[in-house]
Design a protein around this motif. Structure first.
Motif, PDB file in Angstrom:
ATOM      1  N   PHE A  60      36.508  24.069  16.791  1.00  0.00           N
ATOM      2  CA  PHE A  60      35.318  24.112  17.634  1.00  0.00           C
ATOM      3  C   PHE A  60      35.673  23.625  19.039  1.00  0.00           C
ATOM      4  O   PHE A  60      34.828  23.161  19.778  1.00  0.00           O
ATOM      5  CB  PHE A  60      34.202  23.246  17.041  1.00  0.00           C
ATOM      6  N   ALA A 117      37.370  16.837  14.927  1.00  0.00           N
ATOM      7  CA  ALA A 117      38.466  16.431  15.822  1.00  0.00           C
ATOM      8  C   ALA A 117      38.608  17.437  16.962  1.00  0.00           C
ATOM      9  O   ALA A 117      38.857  17.054  18.110  1.00  0.00           O
ATOM     10  CB  ALA A 117      39.777  16.320  15.045  1.00  0.00           C
ATOM     11  N   ILE A 119      36.215  19.238  18.239  1.00  0.00           N
ATOM     12  CA  ILE A 119      35.099  19.014  19.172  1.00  0.00           C
ATOM     13  C   ILE A 119      35.458  17.875  20.109  1.00  0.00           C
ATOM     14  O   ILE A 119      35.297  17.974  21.329  1.00  0.00           O
ATOM     15  CB  ILE A 119      33.790  18.684  18.418  1.00  0.00           C
ATOM     16  N   ALA A 120      35.986  16.787  19.538  1.00  0.00           N
ATOM     17  CA  ALA A 120      36.362  15.629  20.349  1.00  0.00           C
ATOM     18  C   ALA A 120      37.411  16.032  21.378  1.00  0.00           C
ATOM     19  O   ALA A 120      37.306  15.686  22.561  1.00  0.00           O
ATOM     20  CB  ALA A 120      36.898  14.507  19.453  1.00  0.00           C
ATOM     21  N   PHE A 121      38.403  16.804  20.955  1.00  0.00           N
ATOM     22  CA  PHE A 121      39.465  17.260  21.862  1.00  0.00           C
ATOM     23  C   PHE A 121      38.873  18.086  23.009  1.00  0.00           C
ATOM     24  O   PHE A 121      39.166  17.845  24.188  1.00  0.00           O
ATOM     25  CB  PHE A 121      40.490  18.080  21.071  1.00  0.00           C
ATOM     26  N   GLU A 123      35.851  18.087  24.190  1.00  0.00           N
ATOM     27  CA  GLU A 123      35.032  17.274  25.087  1.00  0.00           C
ATOM     28  C   GLU A 123      35.915  16.422  25.998  1.00  0.00           C
ATOM     29  O   GLU A 123      35.623  16.252  27.179  1.00  0.00           O
ATOM     30  CB  GLU A 123      34.087  16.382  24.279  1.00  0.00           C
ATOM     31  N   ILE A 124      36.999  15.866  25.443  1.00  0.00           N
ATOM     32  CA  ILE A 124      37.909  15.051  26.273  1.00  0.00           C
ATOM     33  C   ILE A 124      38.465  15.903  27.411  1.00  0.00           C
ATOM     34  O   ILE A 124      38.449  15.496  28.577  1.00  0.00           O
ATOM     35  CB  ILE A 124      39.070  14.475  25.422  1.00  0.00           C
ATOM     36  N   ILE A 127      35.701  16.620  30.049  1.00  0.00           N
ATOM     37  CA  ILE A 127      35.386  15.441  30.873  1.00  0.00           C
ATOM     38  C   ILE A 127      36.524  15.161  31.845  1.00  0.00           C
ATOM     39  O   ILE A 127      36.315  14.858  33.015  1.00  0.00           O
ATOM     40  CB  ILE A 127      35.115  14.205  29.972  1.00  0.00           C
ATOM     41  N   PHE A 128      37.758  15.313  31.329  1.00  0.00           N
ATOM     42  CA  PHE A 128      38.927  15.051  32.153  1.00  0.00           C
ATOM     43  C   PHE A 128      38.977  15.993  33.358  1.00  0.00           C
ATOM     44  O   PHE A 128      39.138  15.553  34.498  1.00  0.00           O
ATOM     45  CB  PHE A 128      40.186  15.204  31.296  1.00  0.00           C
ATOM     46  N   ASN A 131      36.617  15.372  36.238  1.00  0.00           N
ATOM     47  CA  ASN A 131      36.873  14.227  37.106  1.00  0.00           C
ATOM     48  C   ASN A 131      38.251  14.248  37.762  1.00  0.00           C
ATOM     49  O   ASN A 131      38.616  13.320  38.455  1.00  0.00           O
ATOM     50  CB  ASN A 131      36.734  12.926  36.293  1.00  0.00           C
ATOM     51  N   TRP A 132      39.000  15.312  37.480  1.00  0.00           N
ATOM     52  CA  TRP A 132      40.378  15.352  37.945  1.00  0.00           C
ATOM     53  C   TRP A 132      40.421  15.910  39.356  1.00  0.00           C
ATOM     54  O   TRP A 132      40.214  17.093  39.582  1.00  0.00           O
ATOM     55  CB  TRP A 132      41.218  16.200  36.987  1.00  0.00           C
TER      56      TRP A 132
ATOM     57  N   THR B 224      26.707  14.587  19.497  1.00  0.00           N
ATOM     58  CA  THR B 224      28.165  14.638  19.529  1.00  0.00           C
ATOM     59  C   THR B 224      28.754  13.253  19.315  1.00  0.00           C
ATOM     60  O   THR B 224      29.732  13.082  18.585  1.00  0.00           O
ATOM     61  CB  THR B 224      28.667  15.202  20.880  1.00  0.00           C
ATOM     62  N   SER B 262      32.835   7.503  34.687  1.00  0.00           N
ATOM     63  CA  SER B 262      32.733   8.928  34.367  1.00  0.00           C
ATOM     64  C   SER B 262      33.602   9.302  33.165  1.00  0.00           C
ATOM     65  O   SER B 262      33.455  10.368  32.599  1.00  0.00           O
ATOM     66  CB  SER B 262      33.098   9.774  35.580  1.00  0.00           C
ATOM     67  N   TYR B 263      34.526   8.413  32.783  1.00  0.00           N
ATOM     68  CA  TYR B 263      35.376   8.705  31.633  1.00  0.00           C
ATOM     69  C   TYR B 263      34.871   8.060  30.348  1.00  0.00           C
ATOM     70  O   TYR B 263      35.541   8.094  29.334  1.00  0.00           O
ATOM     71  CB  TYR B 263      36.810   8.242  31.879  1.00  0.00           C
ATOM     72  N   ALA B 266      34.829  10.187  27.288  1.00  0.00           N
ATOM     73  CA  ALA B 266      36.188  10.599  26.941  1.00  0.00           C
ATOM     74  C   ALA B 266      36.889   9.476  26.188  1.00  0.00           C
ATOM     75  O   ALA B 266      37.619   9.715  25.222  1.00  0.00           O
ATOM     76  CB  ALA B 266      36.965  10.980  28.194  1.00  0.00           C
ATOM     77  N   PHE B 269      35.773   9.470  22.536  1.00  0.00           N
ATOM     78  CA  PHE B 269      36.396  10.520  21.719  1.00  0.00           C
ATOM     79  C   PHE B 269      37.882  10.241  21.507  1.00  0.00           C
ATOM     80  O   PHE B 269      38.442  10.568  20.476  1.00  0.00           O
ATOM     81  CB  PHE B 269      36.194  11.887  22.367  1.00  0.00           C
ATOM     82  N   TYR B 272      38.204   7.808  18.777  1.00  0.00           N
ATOM     83  CA  TYR B 272      37.970   8.514  17.527  1.00  0.00           C
ATOM     84  C   TYR B 272      39.223   9.261  17.067  1.00  0.00           C
ATOM     85  O   TYR B 272      39.639   9.159  15.913  1.00  0.00           O
ATOM     86  CB  TYR B 272      36.792   9.479  17.697  1.00  0.00           C
ATOM     87  N   LEU B 273      39.846  10.004  18.011  1.00  0.00           N
ATOM     88  CA  LEU B 273      41.034  10.785  17.638  1.00  0.00           C
ATOM     89  C   LEU B 273      42.164   9.878  17.152  1.00  0.00           C
ATOM     90  O   LEU B 273      42.833  10.179  16.173  1.00  0.00           O
ATOM     91  CB  LEU B 273      41.516  11.614  18.838  1.00  0.00           C
ATOM     92  N   ILE B 276      41.328   8.564  13.539  1.00  0.00           N
ATOM     93  CA  ILE B 276      41.552   9.463  12.404  1.00  0.00           C
ATOM     94  C   ILE B 276      43.013   9.876  12.273  1.00  0.00           C
ATOM     95  O   ILE B 276      43.444  10.327  11.226  1.00  0.00           O
ATOM     96  CB  ILE B 276      40.677  10.736  12.455  1.00  0.00           C
TER      97      ILE B 276
END
Lengths: 322, 286
Positions: A60, A117, A119-121, A123-124, A127-128, A131-132, B224, B262-263, B266, B269, B272-273, B276
């Motif tokens: 996802f 996992a 989904i988390a990836f 989203e990271i 977000i990154f 802001n980059w 989320t 702003s992070y 991030a 998550f 979390y990663l 796990i």
């Protein structure tokens, strides 16, 4: 590898011919645009399907790879004036490396755990990029206008070149998927999908083959990303890295038939026009009716046609022959 | 500086308690029937809007709309389980994953259709202002919501451990076939768990509506994060989700404080990663 029947060859040939001639007969720009989107999402669906449908890793977070592809080539074009075709390959490589980097630690995760996992990836990554500063953060990247040519991967006067480019990308993805599915590797993938433990017991290197599946999938998704950037000429994290895109890819594959070569293309051919036309007819008022229908459709498909439409076709075909 | 840090810790705890309350309902559903409810955040949104309209139309304070939110979401949860989710339980896993996405998109856009995508706020409730405790500002609605979260979690914990129905839910969670053999109607347990899971997040919605913006897409963010919380705590573990919620709240505010606000998601998550990766079953999972 089995031989093709004459029927299969002729059906494929006729379909291809129709698709090649289609934009010459139907010239409305908007229809061509929708067709381009169908091919692009079809390609992304095929990419998803290699890791999701065959190897059983439901991602996802596919939009992350799509976005990384789009960003890599665009960044190289804007900053170093690198040709977008080289950027295309570079984006694929970067996405595949990222996929391996995230896939390796996740190699023991199954089912829901893997899905969350990803989904988390995704989203990271979003977000990154938001802001980059190096890639303009939330402002996004606008590609500079250059002369139209195949080498520059940019065309202003007509959408036709984009149509044929993405059609050939889709064909490349389909050929790769076909060979993966019908090779030994494809059987390993399906063994892993059924059960990690059994596959391992039979001597399949589970971690290695899962990584290969993810990397192929990421590479193809990134290619589609570069195409998107060159086609729209503007990208930002909210347009190429949204969770909604990732979900749409899962839906396309499921609707068409996960784990079949042609499934995602069928899924895209149904879902994308519906999404586009409801958006045009109902979406402009900002009342959310188009998305309402979309959500309803997803629920309906999951309940009544979870095996996908391709399975339906195949069954009918078998009955006729039998 | 230590005062500022203490302030961040207090803020983190208060948002963490909210995450816990959102996540325990999700983990219950997950543990019992192995379904990931992607519409959980939208249940929260419905709870918030219920509380908002009860306040706007009848002048009912959000604190009093808690039981109404509980009941409404309970009924909605059972209906969604009966008419939709139960039908995909025997289908392929992909359909189980996707079906609640469909429900989520449907519900959030239904809210857009009826109430526009605008942001709303409940302005005048019993709970307003801040307490000043030794130089640290504690927002009253957030503090009350935190206490409410703890009480609700304890109630759920006691319900699971002390009542017959709760034990039946736990038994189904541990082993469906054995539970069935012991005469537990697992289908009824499924729909009950889905109802309770939704009802709990309805309560969370009522509390959250006292201080947070109310809009149709509010569920996306909380939903989320709730997944990360549930997976971090261990799928199906109520205690795990409770602790993980607080940890995530702390990580978010302290991460934002020390690095860059702003992070902050991030960072959540990322944690979390990493968790796990080291412990795939989560902190308290088995």
């Amino acid at each position: 590898m089995k031989k093709f029947t004459t029927k299969q060859i002729s059906v494929t040939g006729i379909t291809l011919l129709v698709l090649l001639l289609f934009p010459l007969v139907i010239t409305q720009t908007y229809i061509i645009h929708v067709m381009i989107l169908v091919f692009m999402f079809g390609m992304l669906g095929v990419a998803w399907n290699i890791m999701g449908g065959y190897a059983g890793m439901f991602s996802f977070g596919q939009a992350a790879f799509f976005g990384i592809g789009a960003y890599t080539s665009s960044f190289l074009v804007v900053t170093f004036h690198v040709n977008p075709w080289i950027g295309l390959i570079a984006g694929g490589v970067v996405a595949a490396v990222m996929a391996a980097a995230i896939g390796y630690p996740c190699s023991n995760l199954r089912g829901h755990y893997f899905a969350i996992a990803t989904i988390a990836f995704g989203e990271i990554v979003r977000i990154f990029f938001n802001n980059w500063k190096l890639v303009n953060a939330a402002e996004g990247i606008t590609l500079p206008m250059v002369n139209e040519s195949f080498t520059n991967f940019m065309f202003h006067s007509s959408k036709l070149p984009y149509y044929y480019i993405i059609l050939s990308f889709l064909l490349i993805a389909l050929v790769i998927c076909y060979f993966v599915a019908h090779s030994k590797m494809g059987y390993y993938f399906r063994a892993i999908k059924e059960s990690h433990d059994v596959a391992r017991a039979l001597g399949v290197n589970v971690v290695w083959y899962r990584l290969i599946a993810i990397m192929i999938s990421a590479f193809l998704s990134a290619m589609a990303g570069t195409f998107y950037a060159q086609y729209i000429l503007y990208i930002d994290p909210e347009s190429v890295m949204l969770l909604a895109i990732s979900i749409q890819l899962v839906l396309i594959s499921m609707l068409g038939g996960a784990g079949t070569v042609m499934g995602p293309v069928i899924g895209a051919a149904i879902l994308i026009p519906i999404a586009e036309f409801t958006r045009i007819w109902l979406g402009h008022k900002g009342t959310g009716v188009d998305m309402l229908i979309y959500g309803f459709l997803i629920t309906l498909i999951s309940v009544y046609q979870p095996q996908g439409i391709w399975g339906l076709f195949a069954n009918i075909g078998k009955k006729k022959n039998g | 500086m230590p005062e500022q840090l203490l302030q961040q810790i207090v803020n983190g705890l208060m948002i963490g308690f909210m995450y816990s309350l959102v996540a325990i309902g999700l983990t219950l559903i997950w543990g019992v029937m192995n379904i990931v409810n992607f519409a959980h955040g939208d249940f929260l949104m419905i709870g918030m809007f219920t509380s908002f309209w009860l306040f706007t139309i009848f002048g009912l304070d959000p604190l009093f709309s808690i039981p109404i939110c509980f009941l409404l979401l309970f009924i909605l949860g059972i209906a969604i389980y009966r008419f939709i989710v139960s039908k995909v339980m025997k289908g392929p896993m992909l359909a189980q994953l996707v079906v609640t996405f469909g429900i989520s998109i449907f519900l959030s856009n239904l809210a857009v259709y009826f109430w526009t995508p605008d942001f709303r706020l409940i302005s005048t409730t019993f709970l307003q202002g801040t307490w000043d405790v030794g130089g640290i500002n504690i927002s009253v609605p957030k503090a009350i919501a935190s206490i409410g979260s703890v009480i609700t979690s304890i109630c759920l914990f006691l319900f699971m451990k002390k009542t017959k129905t709760g034990k039946a839910i736990l038994a189904t969670e541990m082993n469906r076939e054995s539970a069935l053999l012991m005469g537990i109607n697992t289908e009824r347990i499924n729909s009950l768990s889905f109802g309770i899971g939704a009802a709990l997040v309805g309560v969370a919605g009522a509390f959250l509506s006292t201080y947070y913006y109310i809009y149709p897409q509010v569920g996306g963010l909380f939903g989320t994060i709730a997944f990360a919380v549930v997976a971090l705590g261990g799928f199906g573990s109520i205690e795990g989700a409770f602790i993980a919620g607080i940890l995530v709240g702390l990580a978010q505010t302290l991460g934002g404080f020390y690095f860059d606000p702003s992070y902050k998601y991030a960072i959540v998550f990322m944690i979390y990663l990493i968790t796990i990766w080291i412990r795939p079953q989560g902190l308290l999972g088995w």
